[in-house]
Design an enzyme around this catalytic site. Structure first.
Site, PDB file in Angstrom:
ATOM      1  N   THR A 184       4.346  12.882  -7.357  1.00 44.11           N
ATOM      2  CA  THR A 184       3.212  12.653  -6.163  1.00 44.11           C
ATOM      3  C   THR A 184       3.534  11.345  -5.702  1.00 44.11           C
ATOM      4  OG1 THR A 184       1.559  11.914  -7.527  1.00 44.11           O
ATOM      5  CG2 THR A 184       1.728  14.247  -7.487  1.00 44.11           C
ATOM      6  N   GLY A 185       3.165  11.342  -4.308  1.00 41.69           N
ATOM      7  CA  GLY A 185       3.190   9.967  -3.738  1.00 41.69           C
ATOM      8  C   GLY A 185       4.758   9.681  -3.544  1.00 41.69           C
TER       9      GLY A 185
ATOM     10  N   TYR B 287     -10.387  -0.583  -6.959  1.00 41.70           N
ATOM     11  CA  TYR B 287      -9.262  -0.188  -7.315  1.00 41.70           C
ATOM     12  C   TYR B 287      -8.807  -0.465  -8.642  1.00 41.70           C
ATOM     13  CZ  TYR B 287      -4.198   0.042  -7.493  1.00 41.70           C
ATOM     14  OH  TYR B 287      -2.732   0.217  -7.799  1.00 41.70           O
TER      15      TYR B 287
ATOM     16  N   THR C 146       7.184   9.419  -1.344  1.00 46.13           N
ATOM     17  CA  THR C 146       7.835   9.232  -0.190  1.00 46.13           C
ATOM     18  C   THR C 146       8.153   7.890   0.060  1.00 46.13           C
ATOM     19  OG1 THR C 146       5.745   9.239   1.160  1.00 46.13           O
ATOM     20  CG2 THR C 146       6.702  11.492   0.985  1.00 46.13           C
ATOM     21  N   SER C 147       7.730   7.034  -0.623  1.00 45.20           N
ATOM     22  CA  SER C 147       8.033   5.528  -0.506  1.00 45.20           C
ATOM     23  C   SER C 147       7.987   4.703  -1.798  1.00 45.20           C
ATOM     24  CB  SER C 147       7.198   4.890   0.562  1.00 45.20           C
ATOM     25  OG  SER C 147       5.819   4.855   0.371  1.00 45.20           O
ATOM     26  N   GLY C 148       8.342   3.504  -1.722  1.00 45.88           N
ATOM     27  CA  GLY C 148       7.880   2.654  -2.856  1.00 45.88           C
ATOM     28  C   GLY C 148       8.303   3.181  -4.151  1.00 45.88           C
ATOM     29  N   ILE C 149       7.551   2.967  -5.337  1.00 40.61           N
ATOM     30  CA  ILE C 149       7.908   3.354  -6.639  1.00 40.61           C
ATOM     31  C   ILE C 149       8.035   4.907  -6.633  1.00 40.61           C
ATOM     32  CG2 ILE C 149       6.867   3.608  -8.927  1.00 40.61           C
ATOM     33  CD1 ILE C 149       5.340   0.825  -8.266  1.00 40.61           C
ATOM     34  N   GLY C 150       7.375   5.516  -5.855  1.00 36.30           N
ATOM     35  CA  GLY C 150       7.250   7.187  -5.873  1.00 36.30           C
ATOM     36  C   GLY C 150       8.731   7.609  -5.658  1.00 36.30           C
TER      37      GLY C 150
ATOM     38  N   SER D  13      -2.077  -0.112 -13.314  1.00 37.27           N
ATOM     39  CA  SER D  13      -1.927  -1.059 -12.799  1.00 37.27           C
ATOM     40  C   SER D  13      -2.298  -2.411 -13.518  1.00 37.27           C
ATOM     41  CB  SER D  13      -2.766  -1.339 -11.526  1.00 37.27           C
ATOM     42  OG  SER D  13      -2.751  -2.521 -10.872  1.00 37.27           O
TER      43      SER D  13
END
Length: 248
Positions: free
Chosen positions: A12-13, A150, A15-19, A137
């Site tokens: 999930t997520g 967060y 589409t960019s970065g770590i995912g 995190s």
């Protein structure tokens, strides 16, 4: 290589970065990867970067109907699900003085509710011996000004990971949490106004004993380890990939 041959994975997520880096690594290791994101164009670009080993499903992890469509797509693929990387989420700065009900609710809904209901939606599809990797995190372990909502949401993820590991151990399903330090991603740089992003990265790097921020592919390598049989005797734990920032 080939750690996930014949496996089906969900990011999930993705589409960019770590995912995205993790989805690409999973595919390179032999998995068929379902990639989700809120924007169709982002999903399309992610799938194009991976190729035939990816299926994109646009959706929001806070929307029950979208999660239902995601589960249906995986079910129709017909191989169950072997790996879940519940990565989608995010946060914005807000001090205690400036915190609003809307900001707090949105952060918890995305990071805690979105993670919980994603895993719940695909739970019936998980094959015996499946691996669930949650996105933690280092913020959960430090008092970072203006990042309380967060950090609290990520502390909740740590707790949920332990509980789910205990609940699912009879199905031989493992649940672990990857805990990145600062990583150069759109999610991190997007916290700073245009023109101040490099200063943000430099400031984050100064807090890391290794003297730099991480790369998405470095986190993806750790997620792969937790997703694969290489970590077959690990469940309910955390793996810190933080350049030593919470260890030294």
């Amino acid at each position: 290589m080939n750690e996930l041959i014949g496996k089906t994975a969900l990011v999930t997520g993705g589409t960019s970065g770590i995912g995205l880096a993790t989805a690409q690594r999973f595919a390179a290791e032999g998995a068929h990867v379902f990639v989700t994101g809120r924007r169709q164009d982002g999903v399309d670009k992610a799938v194009a970067s991976i190729g035939d080993s990816a299926t994109g499903v646009q959706g929001d992890i806070t929307d029950a109907a979208d999660l239902g469509r995601l589960a249906d797509a995986i079910r129709e693929y017909g191989r169950g699900l072997d790996v879940v990387f519940a990565n989608a989420g995010g946060g914005e700065f807000a001090t205690l003085e400036d915190e609003t009900p809307e900001h707090l609710a949105d952060t918890l809904s995305r990071n805690v509710g979105g993670t919980a209901f994603t895993v719940q939606a695909v739970l019936p599809l998980l094959n015996e011996g499946a691996s669930i990797v949650l996105a933690g995190s280092t913020s959960a372990y430090a008092g970072v000004p203006a990042f309380g909502a967060y950090a609290a949401s990520k502390a909740a993820i740590r707790s949920l990971g332990r509980t789910w590991a205990a609940e699912l151990v009879s199905r031989k399903i493992r649940v672990n949490t990857v805990v990145p330090g600062p990583v150069e991603t759109p999610g991190l740089t997007g916290l700073a106004p245009s023109g101040e992003q490099q200063a943000l990265l430099d400031g984050e790097a100064a807090t890391v004993p290794m003297g730099r921020v991480g790369r998405p592919d470095e986190i993806a390598a750790a997620v792969l380890f937790l997703a694969s049989d290489q970590s077959s005797f690990m469940t309910g734990t955390e793996m810190f990939v933080d350049g030593g920032s919470r260890q030294l």
